[in-house]
Scaffold this motif. Structure first.
Motif, PDB file in Angstrom:
ATOM      1  N   ASN A 145      42.557 -48.299   2.687  1.00 56.69           N
ATOM      2  CA  ASN A 145      41.284 -48.976   2.883  1.00 56.69           C
ATOM      3  C   ASN A 145      41.383 -50.470   2.597  1.00 56.69           C
ATOM      4  O   ASN A 145      40.680 -51.278   3.217  1.00 56.69           O
ATOM      5  CB  ASN A 145      40.201 -48.337   2.020  1.00 56.69           C
ATOM      6  CG  ASN A 145      39.754 -46.986   2.561  1.00 56.69           C
ATOM      7  OD1 ASN A 145      40.017 -46.662   3.720  1.00 56.69           O
ATOM      8  ND2 ASN A 145      39.081 -46.204   1.732  1.00 56.69           N
ATOM      9  N   GLU A 177      35.063 -48.443   2.006  1.00 59.59           N
ATOM     10  CA  GLU A 177      35.041 -47.285   1.109  1.00 59.59           C
ATOM     11  C   GLU A 177      33.793 -46.434   1.346  1.00 59.59           C
ATOM     12  O   GLU A 177      33.866 -45.202   1.352  1.00 59.59           O
ATOM     13  CB  GLU A 177      35.085 -47.748  -0.356  1.00 59.59           C
ATOM     14  CG  GLU A 177      36.416 -48.345  -0.791  1.00 59.59           C
ATOM     15  CD  GLU A 177      37.503 -47.285  -0.953  1.00 59.59           C
ATOM     16  OE1 GLU A 177      37.205 -46.076  -0.876  1.00 59.59           O
ATOM     17  OE2 GLU A 177      38.664 -47.677  -1.158  1.00 59.59           O
ATOM     18  N   SER A 180      34.348 -44.676   4.681  1.00 59.94           N
ATOM     19  CA  SER A 180      35.400 -43.675   4.591  1.00 59.94           C
ATOM     20  C   SER A 180      34.873 -42.380   3.984  1.00 59.94           C
ATOM     21  O   SER A 180      35.117 -41.278   4.496  1.00 59.94           O
ATOM     22  CB  SER A 180      36.566 -44.214   3.767  1.00 59.94           C
ATOM     23  OG  SER A 180      37.591 -43.249   3.640  1.00 59.94           O
TER      24      SER A 180
END
Length: 219
Positions: A145, A177, A180
Motif C-alpha cells: 500500500n 488503506e 484496501s
C-alpha cells in the motif's frame, strides 16, 4: 497547499522487485503463459492450489521448464503480483488521462479500475498485489500500500504540476488503506463485489482526499 520537505529519497525510487525481462521474445511469451496458467489455478483452487507441478501440467510444460524461470512458487507468485500492479497502474494512468479538469475527477476511474480487475482479471481477487500473503510482498522496505500511495502521489504531482511531499504521501496512504480494507470486504463473499461496500469506499476515500488534499486547477 503547503509542502513539507521529504527526508526520504525521491518517490520514484521505490526499488520494487520487478520481473527480469528475458532477452528472447520466446522466453518472455513463455513466462506470460506460465503466469496466465498460475492465475487460472488461483481462481480454481486458491493460492494454495498453485504448485510447480500444477503449473507445469496446466501449461503442458515440464517441471524443469517452470524452474528455469521461477526457482520456487514464491517467485512465481511475486511475478504475478507485480504483473497485477503493472496492469492496474496502466488502467489508472489511462483513467487519469481521460478525466476532466476538476480536482480528484480521476478518483472514480481509479476505484473502478480496481473493481473491474477484481471481477475480471484471473487470479486478482485472491492474490491482488500479494498483500494477502505478505504486506511487504513486493518490497522488503515498503508495504504494498505504501508503494501504491507513492505511485499515486507521483501521478497527482505530475498532473497538478508540483512536487509531492511527505504529507501528501501520508494522506494517500491513509486513503489506500481505507480502500484496501473495504474492498477486501466487498469481495470477500461475492465475486462481483458488494455494491454497498464499494460505494462506501467511493464516498469515504473521495471525501477524505478532497478534505485533506484540496487540489486546485491552475488557471
Amino acid at each position: 497547499m503547503a509542502h513539507d520537505t521529504l527526508d526520504t529519497p525521491a518517490l520514484a525510487t521505490d526499488r520494487v522487485v520487478m520481473r527480469t525481462e528475458p532477452v528472447q521474445q520466446r522466453s518472455a511469451e513463455r513466462i506470460e503463459l506460465l503466469l496466465d496458467d498460475a492465475a487460472q489455478l488461483i481462481d480454481e483452487g486458491g493460492i494454495d492450489g498453485v504448485t510447480t507441478s500444477a503449473v507445469a501440467k496446466r501449461s503442458g510444460s515440464s517441471v524443469g521448464v517452470v524452474y528455469r524461470y521461477f526457482p520456487n512458487i514464491q517467485s512465481l507468485l511475486r511475478a504475478l503480483a507485480v504483473r497485477n500492479m503493472e496492469r492496474y497502474l496502466e488502467r489508472v494512468w489511462h483513467g487519469v488521462e481521460n478525466s476532466g479538469p476538476e480536482p480528484w475527477s480521476s478518483f472514480d476511474s481509479t476505484l473502478n479500475a480496481f473493481v473491474d480487475m477484481t471481477r475480471h482479471e484471473p487470479g486478482f481477487r485472491a492474490l491482488r498485489f500479494g498483500d494477502v500473503i505478505d504486506q511487504r510482498f513486493l518490497n522488503p522496505e515498503l508495504s504494498n500500500n505504501q508503494i501504491l500511495a507513492r505511485k499515486f502521489a507521483d501521478q497527482v504531482g505530475e498532473t497538478y504540476n508540483f512536487t509531492p511531499d511527505a504529507t501528501l504521501v501520508f494522506h494517500m496512504e491513509v486513503a489506500v488503506e481505507i480502500a484496501s480494507g473495504l474492498l477486501a470486504r466487498a469481495f470477500q463473499l461475492d465475486p462481483q463485489g458488494d455494491e454497498a461496500f464499494i460505494e462506501a469506499t467511493r464516498q469515504l476515500c473521495g471525501d477524505y482526499l478532497r478534505t485533506n488534499i484540496p487540489l486546485t486547477v491552475a488557471p
